[in-house]
Design a protein around this motif. Structure first.
Motif, PDB file in Angstrom:
ATOM      1  N   ARG A   1     -47.789 -48.002  48.924  1.00  0.00           N
ATOM      2  CA  ARG A   1     -46.612 -47.179  49.223  1.00  0.00           C
ATOM      3  C   ARG A   1     -45.397 -48.030  49.592  1.00  0.00           C
ATOM      4  O   ARG A   1     -44.290 -47.539  49.626  1.00  0.00           O
ATOM      5  CB  ARG A   1     -46.911 -46.217  50.401  1.00  0.00           C
ATOM      6  N   GLY A   2     -45.607 -49.297  49.938  1.00  0.00           N
ATOM      7  CA  GLY A   2     -44.473 -50.140  50.359  1.00  0.00           C
ATOM      8  C   GLY A   2     -43.771 -50.783  49.173  1.00  0.00           C
ATOM      9  O   GLY A   2     -44.228 -50.698  48.036  1.00  0.00           O
ATOM     10  N   ASN A   3     -42.625 -51.426  49.457  1.00  0.00           N
ATOM     11  CA  ASN A   3     -41.908 -52.161  48.409  1.00  0.00           C
ATOM     12  C   ASN A   3     -42.393 -53.602  48.370  1.00  0.00           C
ATOM     13  O   ASN A   3     -41.632 -54.544  48.582  1.00  0.00           O
ATOM     14  CB  ASN A   3     -40.396 -52.107  48.658  1.00  0.00           C
ATOM     15  N   SER A   4     -43.677 -53.760  48.090  1.00  0.00           N
ATOM     16  CA  SER A   4     -44.271 -55.094  48.066  1.00  0.00           C
ATOM     17  C   SER A   4     -44.031 -55.751  46.706  1.00  0.00           C
ATOM     18  O   SER A   4     -43.569 -55.108  45.765  1.00  0.00           O
ATOM     19  CB  SER A   4     -45.781 -54.980  48.299  1.00  0.00           C
ATOM     20  N   LEU A   5     -44.401 -57.037  46.600  1.00  0.00           N
ATOM     21  CA  LEU A   5     -44.279 -57.742  45.319  1.00  0.00           C
ATOM     22  C   LEU A   5     -45.145 -57.043  44.264  1.00  0.00           C
ATOM     23  O   LEU A   5     -44.743 -56.897  43.114  1.00  0.00           O
ATOM     24  CB  LEU A   5     -44.703 -59.211  45.484  1.00  0.00           C
ATOM     25  N   THR A   6     -46.333 -56.579  44.656  1.00  0.00           N
ATOM     26  CA  THR A   6     -47.229 -55.883  43.714  1.00  0.00           C
ATOM     27  C   THR A   6     -46.532 -54.653  43.136  1.00  0.00           C
ATOM     28  O   THR A   6     -46.474 -54.468  41.912  1.00  0.00           O
ATOM     29  CB  THR A   6     -48.520 -55.415  44.433  1.00  0.00           C
TER      30      THR A   6
END
Length: 834
Positions: free
Chosen positions: A371-376
């Motif tokens: 749900r986050g704005n991660s690199l993935t």
């Protein structure tokens, strides 16, 4: 399409957000309002046009435009036009940003004052000129001086109303004299070759002094100048159009009796600047201009190899690609070049699997997975955007187009209902749209691109392994991408995904918002659906979809797109529309005595065939199966004295086509080349010019079946989905590492600190994710070494170029402000290093 420099390719691209205009001048008529649109121009060549906003003096556009720039340019210009149904649209004003100033406004919302536009300020192109001073003995034996001014050629003049018939006037001007001469008119060309010489008497015989051969009157010559004016010969009663001028003082001949240089044409100052600048209103823009200087492949090998082995590094957080995500200000910045590089080398699936797996291991709650704005997340978003564009077109485009055209009212918020609207009717309209979109999505599993399915398979496996007690996590891990971050945004903003040419009108936009919200919730498989809506009217509407069949359809769809070993795509025979639009084509003369004139036609390209018809929706007049395309190449301008032409070469003949501008021509050439790249009979040589009057203009061969005289370009990767340049992406990654070098060094310190000091984390280092300090330190050392080596190469290249480049050359004409600022920088650098 890169601009070649010695040992280096230069790629230019621009990303523009056109916001809104404010306080445009009122229309002189009774209603005072205007119907305005905005265009984006490279110099004066239009490459993009927004929709028309009607009846407004503060039109909001909110449109995005991205393009690769295929040629050199001086200004990026924006014009605001007022539409006139009966006459030509009138220009209200313009914003012209010089190329060298683009960095000042880089990625910042900026308000620009609109400037007045007149023929005297609209200038582009350059002139090659030579001046020679020689002494001449007159019949009476008196020595005087003659100035020979030779005008060789011009390049890149503007095309005015579809034509350019240029000529030049050459004037010797001073305080007490003005003597003008004129070249011949060159028809239908914006690169005229004049090669004419004009003679002027500089020093009057009575003023001759024997002191020195060239000791002519200093004060007289100092006040003289040569003025060259370029004109477009017009057949209209309004007179010829001014194209630009240059003024050269004769002082330049003091050092030497001859002088030769290229000049940029300049606008004429005709006193129109007295108008107050705020009179015309302003325009809000956000411009991101990038210029990549790319060396040959060998230079990038160390950094590229380090990046490509990221998936195999244990732990993945110690890999070069992951480190890039850690040091960049925004993960998106890192994701774009990384995804393109890994896609190009066929390594995107193992890389995303590795970083996703690491992220899943760090996730504590299955409800917050991805749900986050991660690199993935950013890398998967970017992969879906690149690999899934055709998938979106074939799935959503027909229904989105229908919604835009039908204008059915779908407002279900009782507060927002207009007079005469019926809530039940609106609800039924919306329900039908949601049902149809839901069905096309859940039945589209077989069309989902392989690379997306392989990524979804690995997400599903990681999530199921990490949260073995949650039976739904295998679905939510995939639906959080395919529904939440792929289909829902495409429905919400179809123009950003090339499903509509422009932003939709407010009513359609509202309909699409309501559909997007519902589809997002349907795909999320959340336990209590109605509770997930803040608005009570949405919860009421959602009751329609609370049946088990919807959840089952979503699960079946997710199962299909996240299972490995899927069927071959080529067996799915469904034509996908890739590109369409009006262009001008030359009749092919298939009949012996048929006319070979130029006609405007609607062109359509699918993955099966390339066709043209009279108008959109008509039956095709001609069709070329994709397998019959042997090459797609530019056509030399001299063939028909027309710009932006290209040729689609087939077994029997070539189809000659003119696009509307240079960006569009490049787009068509690229996409036609891509879809025909794997054709078995592709040519290796072609004729860059046309076959006219019984011979090829390029090589003069008389037989129309003579093999080509020039090697084909092409050079695109065999993967027809994407045109990616691996070296360019590595250069971008190098630039990012270089930009964030201080963060890389900080991260090195953090690794040292963690290895030695195993207590509570130091504040300044806590921003970095470091699982294995020693492994991460090792990678950082290699990154810094690789970036340092490339930095030296760039510096050396600039030094060499600085030594070789001459101001006034064809590449850097006098008046090239970007080169002047470059010279200043280099002088400062060399002074500093001394």
């Amino acid at each position: 399409m890169a601009v070649e420099e010695e040992g280096l390719r230069v790629f230019q691209s621009v990303k523009i957000k056109i916001g809104e205009a404010k306080n445009l001048p009122t229309y002189p008529g009774p209603n005072k309002m205007r119907d305005c649109y905005c265009t984006v121009n490279l110099d004066q060549e239009e490459v993009f046009r927004t929709k028309i906003v009607e009846k407004s003096l503060c039109p909001f556009y909110g449109e995005d435009f991205y393009c690769e720039i295929p040629r050199s340019f001086r200004h990026l210009s924006f014009y605001i036009f007022d539409r006139d149904v009966f006459r030509r649209d009138s220009i209200i004003g313009k914003v012209a940003i010089q190329k060298e100033d683009l960095q000042k406004y880089h990625n910042r919302d900026t308000w620009f004052q609109l400037q007045h536009v007149d023929a005297d300020s609209e200038v582009q192109g350059k002139v090659h000129l030579e001046m020679r001073l020689s002494e001449v003995i007159t019949d009476t034996g008196v020595v005087c001086h003659k100035l020979a001014t030779r005008i060789f050629e011009c390049q890149g003049l503007p095309i005015v109303n579809g034509q350019c018939d240029p000529y030049a006037t050459v004037t010797l001007a001073g305080p007490y004299r003005s003597e003008a001469k004129k070249t011949k008119v060159k028809k239908k060309t914006n690169n005229p070759q004049f090669d004419e010489v004009f003679y002027f008497e500089v020093t009057r015989p009575c003023s001759y002094s024997k002191k020195s051969h060239f000791d002519f009157e200093e004060e007289d010559v100092d006040k003289l100048e040569i003025r060259v004016d370029l004109w477009n010969a017009s057949n209209l009663k309004f007179g010829d159009e001014f194209l630009g001028e240059l003024r050269i003082p004769l002082k330049v001949l003091r050092q030497s009796s001859s002088y030769e240089a290229w000049y940029f044409l300049q606008p004429r100052d005709n006193g129109s600047k007295s108008l107050k600048p705020g009179d015309l209103g302003s325009l809000r823009l956000n411009v991101v201009y990038t210029e990549d200087h790319v060396f040959s492949s060998d230079y990038y090998r160390p950094l590229r190899d380090l990046l490509l082995k990221s998936a195999d590094v244990e732990p993945v957080s110690a890999s070069a690609a992951h480190i890039l995500g850690e040091v960049c200000r925004e993960k998106q910045e890192a994701a774009i070049p990384l995804v393109r590089l890994f896609l190009h080398y066929g390594k995107i699936v193992p890389f995303i699997s590795a970083i996703a797996n690491a992220e899943v291991k760090r996730t504590q709650d299955p409800n917050t997975i991805f749900r986050g704005n991660s690199l993935t997340s950013k890398c998967i978003d970017e992969t879906m955007k690149l690999a899934g564009m055709h998938y979106l077109q074939v799935t959503l485009k027909p229904i989105i187009e229908e919604i835009c055209q039908s204008h059915k009212s779908c407002e279900i918020d009782p507060v927002k209902l207009k007079d005469g609207e019926n809530l039940e009717n609106n609800m039924e309209n919306l329900r039908q749209y949601v049902d149809r979109i839901f069905n096309v999505i859940t039945k589209s599993g077989v069309s989902c691109p392989t690379v997306m399915c392989d990524i979804f398979f690995s997400l599903r496996e990681s999530a199921a392994k990490r949260f073995q007690d949650d039976l739904d996590v295998r679905y939510t891990a995939v639906s959080s991408f395919i529904f939440l971050r792929f289909f829902a945004p495409a429905i919400l903003s179809p123009n950003l995904f090339q499903l509509t040419p422009h932003h939709t009108d407010p009513q359609t936009s509202r309909t699409l918002t309501l559909i997007s919200k519902t589809i997002q919730t349907l795909g999320s498989l959340s336990k209590s659906k109605s509770a997930s809506f803040k608005e009570s009217y949405m919860a009421t509407f959602y009751e329609f979809f609370n049946e088990q069949k919807y959840a089952d359809a979503v699960k079946n769809f997710l199962d299909l797109i996240s299972s490995s070993g899927r069927r071959d795509h080529k067996s799915i025979e469904q034509p996908i529309l890739l590109k369409e639009g009006f262009m001008i084509k030359r009749a092919q003369g298939r009949k012996r005595f048929g006319m070979k004139n130029f006609k405007k036609r609607w062109f359509r390209l699918t993955n099966h065939e390339f066709t043209y018809q009279k108008s959109k929706g008509d039956q095709p007049l001609y069709s070329i199966p994709i397998e019959n395309i042997l090459a797609v190449e530019k056509l030399e301008e001299e063939s028909f004295k027309m710009k932006n032409m290209f040729q689609v070469i087939q077994p029997e003949r070539a189809l000659y086509i003119q696009a509307n501008n240079c960006v569009e021509a490049k787009d068509w050439i690229d996409i036609l080349t891509k879809v025909s790249q794997c054709n078995k009979k592709r040519l290796t040589v072609y004729h860059p010019s046309a076959y006219l009057n019984g011979h090829w203009l390029c090589c003069k061969a008389s037989s129309d079946s003579t093999p080509g005289c020039t090697p084909c370009t092409g050079g695109l990767p065999a993967n027809i989905q994407l045109d990616i340049d691996g070296d360019r992406e590595t250069e971008r990654i190098y630039s990012l590492f270089n930009l964030y070098m201080n963060k890389l060094e900080k991260m090195q310190e953090a690794c040292g600190s963690k290895s030695v000091y195993d207590g509570p984390e130091q504040e300044e280092y806590s921003t970095f994710l470091i699982d294995d300090p020693q492994e991460t330190y090792k990678t950082l050392k290699q990154i810094i070494a690789g970036v340092g080596a490339l930095e030296q190469e760039h510096a050396q290249y600039k030094r060499d170029k600085f030594k070789k480049t001459k101001y006034g050359s064809q590449e850097h004409p006098i008046g090239d402000k970007s080169f002047q600022s470059y010279i200043r920088q280099q002088s400062e650098v060399s002074t500093h290093s001394i």
